[in-house]
Write a protein that holds these residues in place. Structure first.
Motif, PDB file in Angstrom:
ATOM      1  N   ALA A  96       0.946  -1.043  -0.412  1.00 27.17           N
ATOM      2  CA  ALA A  96      -0.066  -0.312  -0.017  1.00 27.17           C
ATOM      3  C   ALA A  96       1.281   0.665  -0.097  1.00 27.17           C
ATOM      4  CB  ALA A  96      -1.270  -0.315   1.371  1.00 27.17           C
ATOM      5  N   PHE A  97       1.876   1.221   0.772  1.00 25.71           N
ATOM      6  CA  PHE A  97       2.997   2.217   0.787  1.00 25.71           C
ATOM      7  C   PHE A  97       3.328   2.792  -1.035  1.00 25.71           C
ATOM      8  CE2 PHE A  97       7.366   3.864   1.437  1.00 25.71           C
ATOM      9  CZ  PHE A  97       7.137   5.049   1.706  1.00 25.71           C
ATOM     10  N   MET A  98       3.858   1.510  -1.423  1.00 30.73           N
ATOM     11  CA  MET A  98       4.967   1.512  -2.261  1.00 30.73           C
ATOM     12  C   MET A  98       3.679   2.561  -3.260  1.00 30.73           C
ATOM     13  SD  MET A  98       7.824   1.719  -1.699  1.00 30.73           S
ATOM     14  CE  MET A  98       8.348   0.693  -3.614  1.00 30.73           C
ATOM     15  N   VAL A 206       0.448   8.440   3.622  1.00 25.97           N
ATOM     16  CA  VAL A 206       1.552   9.068   2.597  1.00 25.97           C
ATOM     17  C   VAL A 206      -0.347  10.375   2.168  1.00 25.97           C
ATOM     18  CG1 VAL A 206       2.937  10.269   0.399  1.00 25.97           C
ATOM     19  CG2 VAL A 206       3.306   7.822   1.722  1.00 25.97           C
ATOM     20  N   GLU A 207       0.565  11.529   2.633  1.00 23.11           N
ATOM     21  CA  GLU A 207      -0.926  12.639   1.335  1.00 23.11           C
ATOM     22  C   GLU A 207       0.379  13.577   1.223  1.00 23.11           C
ATOM     23  OE1 GLU A 207      -3.051  16.496   2.936  1.00 23.11           O
ATOM     24  OE2 GLU A 207      -2.220  15.312   4.495  1.00 23.11           O
ATOM     25  N   ALA A 208      -0.373  13.447  -0.572  1.00 20.56           N
ATOM     26  CA  ALA A 208       0.305  14.348  -1.407  1.00 20.56           C
ATOM     27  C   ALA A 208      -0.454  15.514  -1.253  1.00 20.56           C
ATOM     28  CB  ALA A 208       0.556  14.207  -2.830  1.00 20.56           C
ATOM     29  N   ARG A 209       0.598  16.501  -1.246  1.00 18.71           N
ATOM     30  CA  ARG A 209      -0.540  18.020  -1.277  1.00 18.71           C
ATOM     31  C   ARG A 209      -0.665  18.958  -2.648  1.00 18.71           C
ATOM     32  NH1 ARG A 209       1.582  19.873   4.914  1.00 18.71           N
ATOM     33  NH2 ARG A 209       0.967  18.047   6.194  1.00 18.71           N
ATOM     34  N   LEU A 214       4.877  16.313   0.190  1.00 17.77           N
ATOM     35  CA  LEU A 214       4.574  14.998   1.148  1.00 17.77           C
ATOM     36  C   LEU A 214       4.323  15.177   2.499  1.00 17.77           C
ATOM     37  CD1 LEU A 214       6.763  12.413  -1.829  1.00 17.77           C
ATOM     38  CD2 LEU A 214       4.389  13.924  -2.428  1.00 17.77           C
ATOM     39  N   ALA A 215       3.155  15.032   2.415  1.00 16.48           N
ATOM     40  CA  ALA A 215       3.103  14.832   3.980  1.00 16.48           C
ATOM     41  C   ALA A 215       2.984  13.483   4.462  1.00 16.48           C
ATOM     42  CB  ALA A 215       1.861  15.339   5.103  1.00 16.48           C
TER      43      ALA A 215
END
Length: 220
Positions: A96-98, A206-209, A214-215
């Motif tokens: 899921a991370f990748m 992982v949150e892409a703003r 990247l948060a």
């Protein structure tokens, strides 16, 4: 109560073994065999091997040994490891991370060579990042920062804009030496004072703003 730590970055640099791929069983089998050949205590050898290229581990353990022998043994062991995928699986949460990193700036920075990294990422069912720094890419092994600095440069980011994911002492030292913050993954990393620590990748979101930041939300 669950606590969350958030770190921000513009790019992520990922170690492979024991960070996103669990290859501990293969590593132990191969290095126990090598330790027996050299008359060394296998448990002591296994405290040194993680994070480094094989020849660098051998040089640390046998400082008076000719480097040609270390390089020859390294080639032999790489071939053994590349043919042995028994027990190689993803670290919990790694798929899921990748998947969350698809299309985002990230690179693999591993002490494995191209063939071994292909084999292990494939065995673990993980996608290979478009940018990959392997043993062939560098002149020095971790804990030298060369690999992480090259990964950042290929992605086009300054070291301070990168977050490293690592499990080993050599890898965490390399990330620090590169001027980067380090998220330690797994039990081994917990005692090495990384910037932040997670048990495995199930604890990372992982949150892409919209601004390209990247948060990384880390839960305990």
């Amino acid at each position: 109560m669950t606590a969350t730590t958030t770190l921000t970055a513009r790019a992520l640099l990922l170690d492979m073994d024991s960070t996103i791929v669990n290859s501990e069983a293969v590593v132990e089998r191969c290095w126990r065999r090598w330790a027996a050949e050299q008359g060394l205590d296998a448990d002591e050898v296994l405290t040194v091997v993680h994070g480094r290229q094989g020849w660098a581990t051998m040089a640390a353990l046998l400082p008076d040994r000719p480097m040609e022998r270390n390089l020859a043994d390294n080639r032999r062991m790489l071939a053994q490891e590349t043919s042995d995928m028994d027990g190689v699986v993803p670290i919990p949460g790694a798929p899921a991370f990748m998947a969350a990193l698809a299309g985002l700036p990230h690179a693999l920075v591993t002490s494995a060579d191209i063939a071994l990294s292909d084999a292990r990422m494939g065995a673990a069912g993980l996608p290979m990042p478009a940018v990959r720094i392997t043993a062939e890419s560098v002149s020095a092994s971790k804990p030298d920062p060369e690999g992480f600095l090259k990964g950042a440069a290929e992605l086009g980011f300054a070291p301070e804009d990168c977050l490293v994911f690592e499990d080993s002492e050599a890898g965490i030292e390399a990330g620090r030496a590169a001027g980067m913050r380090v998220i330690g993954v797994g039990d081994r990393a917990a005692a090495l004072a990384p910037t932040a620590h997670v048990r495995d990748l199930t604890q990372v979101r992982v949150e892409a703003r919209a601004d390209g930041v990247l948060a990384l939300h880390l839960t305990d």
